[in-house]
Design a protein around this motif. Structure first.
Motif, PDB file in Angstrom:
ATOM      1  N   THR A   6      49.258  59.358  35.144  1.00  0.00           N
ATOM      2  CA  THR A   6      49.500  57.583  36.050  1.00  0.00           C
ATOM      3  C   THR A   6      48.951  58.329  36.822  1.00  0.00           C
ATOM      4  N   PRO A   7      46.702  59.194  37.001  1.00  0.00           N
ATOM      5  CA  PRO A   7      46.549  59.739  38.912  1.00  0.00           C
ATOM      6  C   PRO A   7      46.520  58.349  39.377  1.00  0.00           C
ATOM      7  N   GLU A   8      46.165  57.470  38.913  1.00  0.00           N
ATOM      8  CA  GLU A   8      46.519  56.125  40.179  1.00  0.00           C
ATOM      9  C   GLU A   8      47.816  56.356  40.939  1.00  0.00           C
ATOM     10  N   THR A   9      48.614  56.557  40.341  1.00  0.00           N
ATOM     11  CA  THR A   9      50.181  56.733  40.949  1.00  0.00           C
ATOM     12  C   THR A   9      50.427  58.041  42.073  1.00  0.00           C
ATOM     13  N   LEU A  10      49.555  58.123  41.574  1.00  0.00           N
ATOM     14  CA  LEU A  10      49.710  59.942  42.136  1.00  0.00           C
ATOM     15  C   LEU A  10      49.456  59.770  43.404  1.00  0.00           C
ATOM     16  N   GLY A  11      50.079  60.055  44.494  1.00  0.00           N
ATOM     17  CA  GLY A  11      50.922  60.991  45.742  1.00  0.00           C
ATOM     18  C   GLY A  11      48.996  61.598  46.209  1.00  0.00           C
ATOM     19  N   ALA A  12      48.335  61.147  47.552  1.00  0.00           N
ATOM     20  CA  ALA A  12      47.312  62.211  47.588  1.00  0.00           C
ATOM     21  C   ALA A  12      48.320  63.094  48.021  1.00  0.00           C
ATOM     22  N   ASP A  13      49.175  63.329  49.206  1.00  0.00           N
ATOM     23  CA  ASP A  13      49.738  64.278  49.405  1.00  0.00           C
ATOM     24  C   ASP A  13      49.801  65.291  47.623  1.00  0.00           C
ATOM     25  N   ARG A  14      50.315  65.085  47.126  1.00  0.00           N
ATOM     26  CA  ARG A  14      50.702  65.987  46.757  1.00  0.00           C
ATOM     27  C   ARG A  14      50.010  66.751  45.544  1.00  0.00           C
ATOM     28  N   ILE A  53      37.405  63.206  56.685  1.00  0.00           N
ATOM     29  CA  ILE A  53      38.621  62.664  55.043  1.00  0.00           C
ATOM     30  C   ILE A  53      39.142  62.196  55.596  1.00  0.00           C
ATOM     31  N   LEU A  54      39.980  60.338  55.047  1.00  0.00           N
ATOM     32  CA  LEU A  54      40.589  60.152  55.801  1.00  0.00           C
ATOM     33  C   LEU A  54      41.438  59.841  54.496  1.00  0.00           C
ATOM     34  N   SER A  55      43.081  60.705  54.516  1.00  0.00           N
ATOM     35  CA  SER A  55      43.213  59.867  53.173  1.00  0.00           C
ATOM     36  C   SER A  55      45.109  58.727  53.759  1.00  0.00           C
ATOM     37  N   THR A  56      45.226  57.809  53.673  1.00  0.00           N
ATOM     38  CA  THR A  56      46.181  57.434  53.359  1.00  0.00           C
ATOM     39  C   THR A  56      47.132  56.439  52.503  1.00  0.00           C
ATOM     40  N   THR A  57      48.992  56.124  52.755  1.00  0.00           N
ATOM     41  CA  THR A  57      49.356  55.374  52.776  1.00  0.00           C
ATOM     42  C   THR A  57      49.272  54.044  52.908  1.00  0.00           C
ATOM     43  N   ARG A  58      48.863  54.031  53.501  1.00  0.00           N
ATOM     44  CA  ARG A  58      49.397  52.568  54.507  1.00  0.00           C
ATOM     45  C   ARG A  58      47.600  52.461  55.092  1.00  0.00           C
ATOM     46  N   ASN A  59      47.307  51.254  55.178  1.00  0.00           N
ATOM     47  CA  ASN A  59      46.401  50.370  55.541  1.00  0.00           C
ATOM     48  C   ASN A  59      45.754  50.587  57.202  1.00  0.00           C
ATOM     49  N   ASP A 118      45.408  62.748  57.861  1.00  0.00           N
ATOM     50  CA  ASP A 118      46.233  62.375  56.821  1.00  0.00           C
ATOM     51  C   ASP A 118      47.299  61.276  57.224  1.00  0.00           C
ATOM     52  N   ILE A 119      47.413  60.276  56.711  1.00  0.00           N
ATOM     53  CA  ILE A 119      48.153  58.859  57.282  1.00  0.00           C
ATOM     54  C   ILE A 119      49.308  58.407  55.886  1.00  0.00           C
ATOM     55  N   GLY A 120      50.670  58.980  57.009  1.00  0.00           N
ATOM     56  CA  GLY A 120      52.238  59.240  54.942  1.00  0.00           C
ATOM     57  C   GLY A 120      52.480  57.638  56.050  1.00  0.00           C
ATOM     58  N   VAL A 177      29.957  60.253  62.356  1.00  0.00           N
ATOM     59  CA  VAL A 177      30.014  61.299  61.395  1.00  0.00           C
ATOM     60  C   VAL A 177      28.457  61.202  60.252  1.00  0.00           C
ATOM     61  N   SER A 178      28.219  62.327  59.939  1.00  0.00           N
ATOM     62  CA  SER A 178      27.315  61.886  59.211  1.00  0.00           C
ATOM     63  C   SER A 178      27.774  62.259  57.526  1.00  0.00           C
ATOM     64  N   HIS A 179      28.973  62.666  57.666  1.00  0.00           N
ATOM     65  CA  HIS A 179      29.810  61.553  56.173  1.00  0.00           C
ATOM     66  C   HIS A 179      30.993  62.441  56.195  1.00  0.00           C
ATOM     67  N   PHE A 180      31.168  60.972  55.713  1.00  0.00           N
ATOM     68  CA  PHE A 180      32.816  60.413  55.198  1.00  0.00           C
ATOM     69  C   PHE A 180      33.414  60.047  54.387  1.00  0.00           C
ATOM     70  N   LEU A 181      34.430  60.731  53.668  1.00  0.00           N
ATOM     71  CA  LEU A 181      35.182  60.293  52.587  1.00  0.00           C
ATOM     72  C   LEU A 181      36.654  59.883  52.055  1.00  0.00           C
ATOM     73  N   ARG A 182      36.290  58.894  52.482  1.00  0.00           N
ATOM     74  CA  ARG A 182      38.271  57.427  52.040  1.00  0.00           C
ATOM     75  C   ARG A 182      39.088  59.336  50.252  1.00  0.00           C
ATOM     76  N   PHE A 183      39.876  59.399  50.690  1.00  0.00           N
ATOM     77  CA  PHE A 183      39.999  60.456  49.595  1.00  0.00           C
ATOM     78  C   PHE A 183      41.228  59.193  48.676  1.00  0.00           C
ATOM     79  N   VAL A 184      40.827  58.637  47.645  1.00  0.00           N
ATOM     80  CA  VAL A 184      41.968  57.612  46.631  1.00  0.00           C
ATOM     81  C   VAL A 184      41.328  58.564  45.487  1.00  0.00           C
ATOM     82  N   PRO A 185      42.473  57.638  45.029  1.00  0.00           N
ATOM     83  CA  PRO A 185      41.937  57.846  43.289  1.00  0.00           C
ATOM     84  C   PRO A 185      41.013  58.269  42.450  1.00  0.00           C
ATOM     85  N   GLY A 186      40.973  58.937  41.771  1.00  0.00           N
ATOM     86  CA  GLY A 186      39.167  59.267  41.203  1.00  0.00           C
ATOM     87  C   GLY A 186      38.830  60.142  42.053  1.00  0.00           C
ATOM     88  N   THR A 187      38.482  60.146  43.999  1.00  0.00           N
ATOM     89  CA  THR A 187      38.017  61.282  43.899  1.00  0.00           C
ATOM     90  C   THR A 187      37.552  62.404  43.322  1.00  0.00           C
TER      91      THR A 187
END
Length: 250
Positions: free
Chosen positions: A89-97, A50-56, A6-8, A69-79
């Protein structure tokens, strides 16, 4: 085992999960490839991440994780998540929330939930008993309130988390410290009371950096799970992991 990242805006949190239990956790300013390499060496059973990030993130580090790893997931809007997301506006919802909401639902499914994350900002989010993420509100966190009072005025001192606070401040510093702390307490108790009046009994979760500070000051029944976002991300990874599937891309 699962690797949860979780990258904040300020810190990168890394956790190793064995089922629903955190067996390792680290907090640093940047996610580094050597640190991930050492972690995968120490925990060779890690096979999903799993990787969740608010920055690159560092692309080299992310690619290294993908390869190991055998399975990698980037947590993004639409996951896909195990909640119905009713946010306008799900595209603006913070992943942490959303992750915190999933974590709370995993602990207490079938209940009306209120998730209060006390970090840089205070987020207050709701999940219905039907498993619907309803949204919530955002206000400044404790440190941000202290910083704003100092920076946006000429003479008020910069304060920090106090050891004590009073109903009536007896000095300027005491007045700021007490005003900020009591303001947050009344804000939280007000939300619990008003939402509870309309929706019945609530199960309330505290998470985030200042959760423990406020846990014994808010006079309401609450559950404190400091790493609720990490646990929610782990649940999202489990929810999306399917045998013999390809990595899920953004």
């Amino acid at each position: 085992m699962n690797l949860v990242i979780d990258i904040g805006n300020t810190f990168a949190k890394t956790a190793v999960m064995d089922g629903s239990e955190i067996v390792f956790k680290n907090v640093e300013q940047e996610l580094s490839c050597p640190a991930i390499r050492d972690l995968l060496h120490e925990y060779p059973a890690i096979d999903r991440a799993i990787l969740s990030t608010t920055r690159n993130p560092n692309e080299r580090t992310e690619e290294y994780i993908r390869r190991h790893v055998s399975h990698f997931l980037r947590f993004v809007p639409g996951t896909p998540v195990p909640l119905a997301n009713l946010y306008a506006t799900p595209e603006t919802l913070g992943a942490d929330r959303l992750a915190a909401a999933v974590g709370a639902w995993d602990v207490a499914p079938g209940r009306e939930l209120l998730i209060i994350d006390l970090g840089s900002a205070i987020t207050i989010d709701r999940v219905s008993a039907a498993g619907e993420y309803l949204g919530g509100n955002i206000s400044p966190g404790m440190a941000m309130r202290f910083e704003a009072l100092h920076r946006l005025t000429d003479r008020l001192p910069l304060c920090s988390t106090p050891e004590r606070y009073d109903l009536t401040g007896t000095s300027t510093r005491n007045a700021i410290e007490s005003g900020v702390v009591l303001g947050i307490i009344h804000e939280i108790e007000g939300y619990i009371d008003r939402i509870g009046e309309k929706n019945g009994a609530l199960t309330v979760f505290f998470a985030g950096r200042d959760a423990n500070f406020f846990a014994d000051k808010v006079k309401k029944p609450i559950f404190v799970i400091y790493d609720l976002v990490i646990k929610g991300l782990n649940r999202i990874l489990e929810y999306n992991a399917q045998p013999n599937t390809q990595d899920i891309e953004p």
